[in-house]
Design a protein around this motif. Structure first.
Motif, PDB file in Angstrom:
ATOM      1  N   UNK A 165     -10.019  -0.557  25.705  1.00 45.38           N
ATOM      2  CA  UNK A 165     -11.404  -0.409  25.279  1.00 45.38           C
ATOM      3  C   UNK A 165     -11.530  -0.549  23.766  1.00 45.38           C
ATOM      4  N   UNK A 166     -10.580   0.027  23.025  1.00 41.23           N
ATOM      5  CA  UNK A 166     -10.623  -0.076  21.565  1.00 41.23           C
ATOM      6  C   UNK A 166     -10.420  -1.522  21.107  1.00 41.23           C
ATOM      7  N   UNK A 167      -9.522  -2.262  21.767  1.00 37.78           N
ATOM      8  CA  UNK A 167      -9.307  -3.662  21.397  1.00 37.78           C
ATOM      9  C   UNK A 167     -10.553  -4.504  21.662  1.00 37.78           C
ATOM     10  N   UNK A 168     -11.238  -4.228  22.771  1.00 42.62           N
ATOM     11  CA  UNK A 168     -12.464  -4.979  23.091  1.00 42.62           C
ATOM     12  C   UNK A 168     -13.551  -4.701  22.053  1.00 42.62           C
TER      13      UNK A 168
ATOM     14  N   UNK B 154     -15.130  -7.436  19.312  1.00 41.13           N
ATOM     15  CA  UNK B 154     -16.563  -7.708  19.276  1.00 41.13           C
ATOM     16  C   UNK B 154     -17.155  -7.659  17.885  1.00 41.13           C
ATOM     17  N   UNK B 155     -16.452  -7.059  16.928  1.00 44.11           N
ATOM     18  CA  UNK B 155     -16.934  -7.000  15.550  1.00 44.11           C
ATOM     19  C   UNK B 155     -16.562  -8.223  14.727  1.00 44.11           C
TER      20      UNK B 155
END
Length: 221
Positions: free
Chosen positions: A204-207, A211-212
């Motif tokens: 979740x953190x990588x996604x 996205x940034x």
């Protein structure tokens, strides 16, 4: 004649449209000034204010002013009228001073519902009564910013603490220490959750981080 009728029709539609916009989008605050801008109140349980033991020191230090009032006893629930009374006591001292400002750090967003005495059991929680806020141990309630003498700020905060439930302490920008539960915490020992995740990132953190990126923002809809 037809042009006159069309003109009056256009004016009438514009006036009706403006009145509808004013009724739909204009928000008017009724009641207490600490009340949030809510139309419907969510009936909540009374709840208990937990003691923070997970390592978070958020809200325990000054952010806007030079002097502040911090809760040192167990967590309490403070009503909007109590917060307003504490603010009135402080403003009697602060208002004559130039460039001095009061910063409330809490939002009374808990709707408290009550029922009358000697009421039969059942049939709901009762109607809305007042707004309140749950304050955890070590939380900053009020801050004073600007150029004023420390003794004046200390006296104003002392009077405010006398109007609120619980035990409070005076905090200044120079001598403040973060609070972790009931104990004073070392800010150097506080863990940064984002740095910890960057070392061992989850899916979740990588996604979220991908996205940034500017490339992702360019090609998404």
């Amino acid at each position: 004649m037809d042009s006159v009728r069309s003109l009056f029709g256009t004016l009438r539609r514009s006036i009706v449209g403006q009145s509808l916009l004013s009724t739909v989008f204009t928000q008017v605050r009724h009641g207490h000034q600490y009340a949030p801008r809510y139309v419907l109140q969510r009936k909540q349980f009374k709840g208990r204010v937990p003691i923070r033991t997970g390592g978070s020191i958020k809200g325990t230090t000054l952010e806007f002013g030079n002097y502040g009032l911090r809760l040192r006893s167990d967590g309490v629930r403070i009503s909007a009228s109590q917060m307003k009374e504490a603010e009135n006591v402080m403003m009697r001292i602060i208002r004559p001073l130039q460039g001095v400002k009061l910063y409330p750090r809490l939002s009374t967003n808990v709707a408290v519902c009550t029922k009358g005495n000697e009421t039969r059991m059942g049939k709901g929680k009762g109607p809305f009564d007042y707004w309140a806020v749950r304050v955890a141990t070590g939380r900053i309630l009020l801050e004073i910013g600007g150029e004023l003498h420390e003794q004046v700020a200390r006296e104003a905060l002392r009077l405010a603490a006398s109007k609120l439930p619980g035990i409070y302490e005076y905090v200044s920008k120079k001598t403040q220490v973060p609070i972790l539960g009931f104990e004073k915490a070392d800010p150097q020992m506080a863990e940064n959750a984002f740095e910890k995740l960057s070392e061992n990132p989850t899916k979740d953190y990588r996604v979220r981080e991908s996205g940034k990126s500017p490339n992702f923002a360019t090609y998404r809809r």
